[in-house]
Scaffold this active site. Structure first.
Site, PDB file in Angstrom:
ATOM      1  N   CYS A 238      -1.374   3.921  11.115  1.00 28.63           N
ATOM      2  CA  CYS A 238      -1.212   5.174  11.853  1.00 28.63           C
ATOM      3  C   CYS A 238      -2.474   5.403  12.681  1.00 28.63           C
ATOM      4  CB  CYS A 238      -0.971   6.340  10.894  1.00 28.63           C
ATOM      5  SG  CYS A 238      -0.474   7.855  11.764  1.00 28.63           S
TER       6      CYS A 238
ATOM      7  N   CYS B 267       0.882  -1.189   0.000  1.00 27.41           N
ATOM      8  CA  CYS B 267       0.000   0.000   0.000  1.00 27.41           C
ATOM      9  C   CYS B 267       0.906   1.221   0.000  1.00 27.41           C
ATOM     10  CB  CYS B 267      -0.922   0.012   1.212  1.00 27.41           C
ATOM     11  SG  CYS B 267      -1.732  -1.549   1.567  1.00 27.41           S
ATOM     12  N   ALA B 268       1.509   1.535  -1.126  1.00 27.45           N
ATOM     13  CA  ALA B 268       2.688   2.398  -1.149  1.00 27.45           C
ATOM     14  C   ALA B 268       2.401   3.895  -1.135  1.00 27.45           C
ATOM     15  CB  ALA B 268       3.548   2.069  -2.369  1.00 27.45           C
ATOM     16  N   GLY B 269       1.205   4.328  -1.601  1.00 27.80           N
ATOM     17  CA  GLY B 269       0.975   5.765  -1.689  1.00 27.80           C
ATOM     18  C   GLY B 269       0.961   6.461  -0.339  1.00 27.80           C
ATOM     19  N   PRO B 270       1.468   7.697  -0.278  1.00 27.24           N
ATOM     20  CA  PRO B 270       2.013   8.513  -1.372  1.00 27.24           C
ATOM     21  C   PRO B 270       3.503   8.307  -1.638  1.00 27.24           C
ATOM     22  CG  PRO B 270       1.867   9.847   0.593  1.00 27.24           C
ATOM     23  CD  PRO B 270       1.293   8.493   0.962  1.00 27.24           C
ATOM     24  N   GLY B 271       4.166   7.393  -0.895  1.00 24.50           N
ATOM     25  CA  GLY B 271       5.517   7.033  -1.286  1.00 24.50           C
ATOM     26  C   GLY B 271       6.612   7.296  -0.277  1.00 24.50           C
ATOM     27  N   GLY B 272       6.285   7.774   0.922  1.00 24.22           N
ATOM     28  CA  GLY B 272       7.334   8.059   1.895  1.00 24.22           C
ATOM     29  C   GLY B 272       8.077   6.813   2.341  1.00 24.22           C
TER      30      GLY B 272
ATOM     31  N   ASP C 290       1.304  -1.065   4.906  1.00 27.55           N
ATOM     32  CA  ASP C 290       0.984   0.209   5.570  1.00 27.55           C
ATOM     33  C   ASP C 290      -0.484   0.483   5.272  1.00 27.55           C
ATOM     34  OD1 ASP C 290       1.045   2.663   6.788  1.00 27.55           O
ATOM     35  OD2 ASP C 290       2.136   3.670   5.196  1.00 27.55           O
TER      36      ASP C 290
END
Length: 513
Positions: A449, A326-331, A396
Site C-alpha cells: 500500500c 503477511c496476513a494481519g489484520p486479516g482483511g 502483502d
C-alpha cells in the site's frame, strides 16, 4: 517545509513563561483597564475565578465544548502517544456519549486537523512569531484545532476563537492570552492568502510549493512525483484527493452475500470495479448486521482487487493450497478464505505479531483458513511452510503506507525517508521466501500500500533476482476488471486514489518457473 514536530518537549526560549505573561494581570484598584483579554471577549482567568466564587488565585475549570474536546483528546493522543486516530477517536466518542452531528463534528475536526497539520503549523508559526516546536504541546494541539476551524470550516471566527481559548484554559493554564492573540492573527487572512504569503514560489520550488499548499512532507511529494513520471498536475490531483474524507468500502464475502443485495440493505452502492465492493454513504460500519454475522468486512476496494487478482489468475495444475504470508489484520485473508471455500482450497495465513494473528483468527472464523503465528521468512525451516508447496501465495508486505494517507493522515507526519532501508530489506526477504514457498508453475502476488518506487519496482526486481528461483512476470493488468482506466504499461499495476478511488495499491504477479 519540514513536517510538524510531535515530541512532548517543554517549550524553550521562554515558551511557557511568555505565555504566562500574556495572562490577565492582577485586577488593579480601578477595575480591568488594560486587560486585552477581557476587552476582546471576556474570556476569564484568575479574576474570573474570584468573581464566580472560586478559590482566590485558582482558575475555574470552564465548561468545554465536548465535540471539540473529543477532537483535542484524539489529536493529543496521536502526537503524545503515537496513537492512531481511527482507533482512539471511536473509544472517546463512546466514552463521552457523542453521536450524530456532535460525533460528525468531532470526526471532521480530528481528521481535518491531522491532514492539514503541515500547512496549519506553517501558518501558526507565522502568526505566533515563533516556531510551533516552541509552543507547549497541549496548547499547540489546541491551536491547531482552532486554526483548522478558522481556515477550513464554516464555524464563525468568533466561535472558533472563543471555543479554542476555552479549550486552552483547560489544557494549558496561563496561555489564554497567547492563544487569543495567535488565533486572531490567523483569522486576519483566509487560507488562500496565507498560502500565497508563506508557500515557496511554484516556479522556483514546485515541490516545496505543493508541500505547503496541500500539507504533505516534501519527501512524500517528491516520491509521488517520481511514481507519476514527474507530472505535477497529476501529483496535485493526488494530493487533493489525499486530503479528502475517504468513503467507507465494504467487502462482501463471496458465498455469504451479494454486493447488489447488500448495497440495498445498507443504503449504499455497488463498487465501481471489485465485484465484492459496496460503497457506504455514511454512518458507522461497525453497527451493520452484515459485519456482525460475517457476511462482509470493511476493506478498501483496492485491497479487494489485488487479492482477487491472485485468486482468479489462470493456473495450471493443482490449486488447493494457498498462502497469505503477511496476513494481519486479516482483511485479505478473509476474502481469500471465502473464495477458497467456494473452490475446495485452504489458506495458510501467517502473521508474525501475536496480537495481529489473533485478529486474523477472528477475521477468518468459519472459513478454511489455518493461522500460523510465525515469521514468514522461515519458509523451508518451518515444517508448516515447506518450499515448493503452495499454489498461490500473497505477500502483502509491510510498507510505509503512503498509499493510504487518506485513511491514516497521521502517517504522513510519522514516516521518514530513513524508514525505507529496513522496510525494503524486509520486503525483499519476504518476497524471496514467497517465491521459495511456491511450487513450479505457481503464482506469487506482491502487494504494497505504497507507490514509492523503492518499495515497488525496485523491491520486486531485486527480490526476484536474489531469490535463487526463476520466475516470470505475469501482466497484472489482465487480472483486473476489463476497461479499468489508468493501469499503465504493465506488467505491474499501480492503483491511485485520484484515478481509481482506491488506496494507492501496487500489484506485481510472478509465476515460478
Amino acid at each position: 517545509m519540514t513536517g510538524p514536530t510531535h515530541r512532548p518537549e517543554r517549550p524553550v526560549d521562554g515558551g511557557r513563561r511568555e505565555q504566562r505573561d500574556d495572562r490577565r494581570p492582577e485586577r488593579p484598584a480601578g477595575g480591568f483597564r488594560g486587560d486585552r483579554t477581557a476587552r476582546a471577549g471576556g474570556w476569564g482567568g484568575r479574576d474570573d475565578a474570584d468573581r464566580r466564587g472560586g478559590r482566590p488565585g485558582r482558575p475555574v475549570r470552564p465548561a468545554v465544548d465536548l465535540p471539540r474536546y473529543a477532537a483535542y483528546q484524539t489529536v493529543a493522543a496521536v502526537h503524545r502517544d503515537d496513537a492512531y486516530a481511527n482507533l482512539v477517536l471511536p473509544a472517546i466518542l463512546r466514552e463521552q456519549g457523542l453521536t450524530g452531528r456532535d460525533a460528525a463534528f468531532a470526526t471532521e475536526l480530528t481528521y481535518g486537523t491531522l491532514r492539514q497539520l503541515g500547512t496549519l503549523d506553517t501558518i501558526l508559526t507565522a502568526a505566533a512569531g515563533r516556531d510551533v516546536e516552541r509552543i507547549d504541546p497541549p496548547v499547540r494541539d489546541a491551536l491547531r484545532l482552532g486554526a483548522y476551524q478558522l481556515l477550513h470550516t464554516r464555524v464563525p471566527a468568533h466561535a472558533a476563537v472563543s471555543s479554542t481559548v476555552d479549550l486552552v484554559r483547560t489544557v494549558g493554564e496561563g496561555a489564554t492570552g497567547f492563544a487569543n492573540a495567535v488565533l486572531r492573527e490567523v483569522a486576519g487572512q483566509d487560507l488562500d492568502a496565507w498560502v500565497t504569503k508563506l508557500a515557496p514560489s511554484p516556479a522556483a520550488d514546485p515541490i516545496g510549493h505543493l508541500a505547503v499548499t496541500y500539507s504533505h512532507p516534501q519527501w512524500i511529494v517528491r516520491a509521488f512525483a517520481d511514481a507519476l513520471g514527474g507530472d505535477l498536475g497529476e501529483v496535485t490531483r493526488l494530493l487533493i484527493e489525499d486530503n479528502e474524507r475517504p468513503p467507507v468500502h465494504l467487502c462482501v464475502r463471496p458465498g455469504r452475500a451479494d454486493a447488489v443485495e447488500l448495497a440495498d440493505e445498507v443504503g449504499g452502492a455497488p463498487g465501481a470495479f471489485s465485484p465484492y465492493a459496496v460503497y457506504l454513504s455514511g454512518g458507522a460500519p461497525g453497527d451493520l448486521p452484515a459485519l456482525a454475522d460475517g457476511r462482509a468486512h470493511v476493506q478498501d476496494e483496492g485491497s479487494q482487487l489485488v487479492a482477487n487478482a491472485l485468486a482468479t489468475a489462470p493456473l495450471d495444475g493443482p490449486d488447493g493450497r494457498w498462502l497469505d504470508l503477511c496476513a494481519g489484520p486479516g482483511g485479505k485473508a478473509g476474502l481469500l478464505g471465502a473464495l477458497a471455500a467456494q473452490r475446495g482450497a485452504r489458506v495458510t495465513a501467517v502473521e508474525v505479531s501475536e496480537h495481529r494473528a489473533r485478529l486474523v483468527e477472528q477475521a477468518t472464523r468459519g472459513l478454511p483458513v489455518n493461522v500460523l503465528h510465525t515469521d514468514g521468512r522461515t519458509v523451508g525451516a518451518d515444517p508448516n511452510l515447506p518450499e515448493g508447496h503452495f499454489d498461490r501465495v500473497l505477500v502483502d508486505a509491510p510498507c510505509t503506507g503512503l498509499g493510504s494517507l487518506r485513511r491514516r493522515p497521521e502517517s504522513r507526519w510519522r514516516r521518514q525517508p530513513s524508514d525505507l532501508p529496513p522496510l525494503t530489506r524486509l520486503q525483499r526477504e519476504l518476497l524471496a521466501a514467497a517465491l521459495r514457498a511456491t511450487r513450479p508453475g505457481g503464482l506469487v502476488a506482491y502487494v504494497t500500500c505504497s507507490p514509492h518506487t523503492v518499495e515497488t519496482h525496485v523491491t520486486v526486481t531485486e527480490a526476484a533476482r536474489r531469490a535463487g528461483v526463476a520466475a516470470d512476470f505475469v501482466d497484472a493488468r489482465t487480472l483486473l476488471p476489463p476497461g479499468m482506466p489508468g493501469l499503465g504499461d504493465g506488467p505491474t499495476v499501480q492503483l491511485w486514489p485520484h484515478r481509481h478511488g482506491t488506496d494507492a495499491m501496487f500489484l506485481a504477479v510472478l509465476r515460478r518457473d
